[in-house]
Every structure is written in C-alpha cells, then in structure tokens.
Design a protein around this motif. Structure first.
Motif, PDB file in Angstrom:
ATOM      1  N   VAL A  11      10.979  17.241   6.706  1.00 35.05           N
ATOM      2  CA  VAL A  11      12.045  16.330   7.092  1.00 35.05           C
ATOM      3  C   VAL A  11      11.878  16.019   8.575  1.00 35.05           C
ATOM      4  O   VAL A  11      11.929  16.922   9.410  1.00 35.05           O
ATOM      5  CB  VAL A  11      13.434  16.944   6.838  1.00 35.05           C
ATOM      6  CG1 VAL A  11      14.532  15.983   7.288  1.00 35.05           C
ATOM      7  CG2 VAL A  11      13.611  17.297   5.365  1.00 35.05           C
ATOM      8  N   THR A  12      11.664  14.743   8.912  1.00 32.58           N
ATOM      9  CA  THR A  12      11.504  14.357  10.306  1.00 32.58           C
ATOM     10  C   THR A  12      12.062  12.963  10.541  1.00 32.58           C
ATOM     11  O   THR A  12      11.928  12.073   9.694  1.00 32.58           O
ATOM     12  CB  THR A  12      10.031  14.401  10.742  1.00 32.58           C
ATOM     13  OG1 THR A  12       9.938  13.980  12.109  1.00 32.58           O
ATOM     14  CG2 THR A  12       9.168  13.490   9.887  1.00 32.58           C
ATOM     15  N   ALA A  13      12.700  12.785  11.695  1.00 31.59           N
ATOM     16  CA  ALA A  13      13.242  11.485  12.077  1.00 31.59           C
ATOM     17  C   ALA A  13      12.345  10.791  13.090  1.00 31.59           C
ATOM     18  O   ALA A  13      12.713   9.743  13.625  1.00 31.59           O
ATOM     19  CB  ALA A  13      14.648  11.652  12.642  1.00 31.59           C
ATOM     20  N   GLU A  14      11.171  11.332  13.323  1.00 36.34           N
ATOM     21  CA  GLU A  14      10.257  10.743  14.300  1.00 36.34           C
ATOM     22  C   GLU A  14       9.644   9.453  13.761  1.00 36.34           C
ATOM     23  O   GLU A  14       9.231   9.375  12.605  1.00 36.34           O
ATOM     24  CB  GLU A  14       9.142  11.736  14.638  1.00 36.34           C
ATOM     25  CG  GLU A  14       9.638  13.002  15.328  1.00 36.34           C
ATOM     26  CD  GLU A  14       8.525  13.994  15.593  1.00 36.34           C
ATOM     27  OE1 GLU A  14       7.363  13.648  15.286  1.00 36.34           O
ATOM     28  OE2 GLU A  14       8.804  15.093  16.087  1.00 36.34           O
ATOM     29  N   GLY A  15       9.616   8.425  14.619  1.00 36.15           N
ATOM     30  CA  GLY A  15       8.953   7.187  14.256  1.00 36.15           C
ATOM     31  C   GLY A  15       9.742   6.260  13.354  1.00 36.15           C
ATOM     32  O   GLY A  15       9.175   5.314  12.795  1.00 36.15           O
ATOM     33  N   GLN A 118       9.137   8.755   3.926  1.00 37.48           N
ATOM     34  CA  GLN A 118       9.411   9.726   4.984  1.00 37.48           C
ATOM     35  C   GLN A 118      10.859  10.185   4.860  1.00 37.48           C
ATOM     36  O   GLN A 118      11.776   9.401   5.043  1.00 37.48           O
ATOM     37  CB  GLN A 118       9.185   9.103   6.365  1.00 37.48           C
ATOM     38  CG  GLN A 118       9.570  10.032   7.524  1.00 37.48           C
ATOM     39  CD  GLN A 118       9.411   9.370   8.884  1.00 37.48           C
ATOM     40  OE1 GLN A 118       8.646   8.418   9.047  1.00 37.48           O
ATOM     41  NE2 GLN A 118      10.155   9.858   9.871  1.00 37.48           N
ATOM     42  N   VAL A 119      11.048  11.450   4.531  1.00 34.65           N
ATOM     43  CA  VAL A 119      12.405  12.011   4.468  1.00 34.65           C
ATOM     44  C   VAL A 119      12.850  12.310   5.900  1.00 34.65           C
ATOM     45  O   VAL A 119      12.191  13.054   6.618  1.00 34.65           O
ATOM     46  CB  VAL A 119      12.438  13.281   3.602  1.00 34.65           C
ATOM     47  CG1 VAL A 119      13.818  13.921   3.673  1.00 34.65           C
ATOM     48  CG2 VAL A 119      12.071  12.954   2.153  1.00 34.65           C
ATOM     49  N   PHE A 120      13.980  11.707   6.292  1.00 34.39           N
ATOM     50  CA  PHE A 120      14.410  11.876   7.686  1.00 34.39           C
ATOM     51  C   PHE A 120      15.757  12.583   7.824  1.00 34.39           C
ATOM     52  O   PHE A 120      16.214  12.833   8.940  1.00 34.39           O
ATOM     53  CB  PHE A 120      14.460  10.520   8.395  1.00 34.39           C
ATOM     54  CG  PHE A 120      15.507   9.564   7.877  1.00 34.39           C
ATOM     55  CD1 PHE A 120      16.797   9.565   8.395  1.00 34.39           C
ATOM     56  CD2 PHE A 120      15.193   8.643   6.884  1.00 34.39           C
ATOM     57  CE1 PHE A 120      17.759   8.680   7.927  1.00 34.39           C
ATOM     58  CE2 PHE A 120      16.143   7.747   6.410  1.00 34.39           C
ATOM     59  CZ  PHE A 120      17.433   7.764   6.941  1.00 34.39           C
TER      60      PHE A 120
END
Length: 227
Positions: A11-15, A118-120
């Motif tokens: 899990v990331t909110a990058e980009g 992309q799971v954010f």
C-alpha cells in the motif's frame, strides 16, 4: 508512506495524480464512525473486501462499478464495487488479507489486471447487518488500465465506469428509502441507481475529499420491496 503486508498487498500513496491526493489524505485520518453508523461486532462477521478503484477517464476522474446479475438470490441487479469474501489464501483479515482479496475478487469479476492497480489506502472496516459482512474498502489507483467486462454473466450483468463529476452532480443525487424505513444516499448514474453500502462509501469519500457539492437531501427515491 508505503506499507507492505506481503506479496500482492503493498500500500503506497507515492506517485498518485494530484487530483487523487485528497482521497489519500482523508484515508489516513478517517474514523469508522465518520463512514457509517454500522460498525463491525467485536467478534464474528463474514470478512470481506471491496476495491474502490479510481481511474482517469474521458471525462476526468472516474470510479469502477459493476452491476450484479438480476438472477442472483441476494442484491440482484444492484450496482456495487468489485469485491467479496476473503479466502483462506488471502491471509490475515487484520493484515494484508483485505488488499489481496479486493484485487483477486476484482480480477475474478471484471477481468482487470491487478498488476496495473496501485493500492494507496485502506479504509476502516464497516458492517452490513443484513448479510453479516464485515467489509474493508480498499482504495486503488488504476495506474495502467486494462480491459474489463463481466467474467461470469451469471454473477455480473455489466461493468462500467462512472465519472466522479457525475457522482458529485447535485442533479444525480437523492436519498433512497428502503421499505424497511432505512434512508441513505443514492446516485442516478449510467442508467443505474447506486444505493446501499456502495452509495454510502461514495458519499463519504466525496464529502471528506472536498468533492461534495450542495445537494437536496429532501429528495427521496423509493426502493421496491425486493431491494
């Protein structure tokens, strides 16, 4: 920030695109009671997850939904997020299980390629009393879109994308009144009436992301007794 629960559960909110950042920020601080008055019991419940998938469509930001087949025994014909119950191979419901389940179910129902998602963010677990489901909404960004459509017509009537602008349009909003007396948010979009759990999550995302526009909460849409 990136959280990793194991294979297929990062899990990331990058980009993220700039327009999606308000959703990511809201997901970090939102409390369960801010999303729903129906919260999971201390024990029990059928663990499940849904994929709240945002994409960039012809009319701007959009959400992926599906319409359940009209022949199903429960929630027939009702629009919803892709998702379903956790399988043992998905892993710990308190860890990466919901993320893996949401992606797996979305692939099984719509045919999407999960490697392009992309799971954010992961929202707090919520509860659907009528079905005893404990549902974890998993937030995804469709970084690399892939073709989608009903994989099994016996379960899914159609797969469709709804522009966020249409969801936020006051002309498309109302309160759905169930024969039981329960009243909750609803959206008339893409030839469908989105209500229930799905509409409730969308309503709260619009609100806490700052996308909500003033609308007439006195406008009601009656649901039939089979809803």
């Amino acid at each position: 920030m990136t959280s990793t629960y194991g294979r297929g559960a990062a899990v990331t909110a990058e980009g993220l695109p700039e327009w999606l950042e308000p959703v990511a920020r809201a997901s970090e601080t939102i409390e369960p009671q801010q999303l729903s008055r129906f919260l999971p019991p201390d024990t029990g419940g059928r663990q499940s997850a849904v994929l709240v998938l945002f994409g960039d469509g012809p009319k701007g930001p959009e959400l992926l939904l599906l319409e359940r087949a009209g022949t199903l025994r429960s929630h027939a014909g009702q629009p919803s997020f892709p998702g379903g119950a956790l399988d043992p191979e998905d892993g710990d419901p308190a860890g990466g299980g919901p993320v893996r389940a949401a992606l797996r179910e979305a692939e099984e129902e719509t045919g999407l390629d999960p490697s392009g998602v992309q799971v954010f963010g992961v929202l707090p677990r919520l509860y659907i009393p009528v079905s005893d489901f404990v549902v974890t909404p998993v937030l995804g960004w469709w970084r690399e879109p892939s073709p989608v459509g009903p994989v099994d017509k016996g379960e899914t009537a159609r797969v469709f994308a709804v522009p966020v602008a249409d969801l936020a349009d006051p002309a498309n909003r109302a309160m759905a009144k169930h024969p039981s007396g329960h009243i909750g948010p609803a959206f008339r979009v893409q030839g469908a009436l989105v209500w229930g759990f799905t509409a409730g999550v969308i309503d709260r995302i619009l609100h806490y992301s700052g996308w909500e526009r003033p609308w007439d909460r006195a406008r009601q849409v009656p649901l039939d007794q089979h809803a």
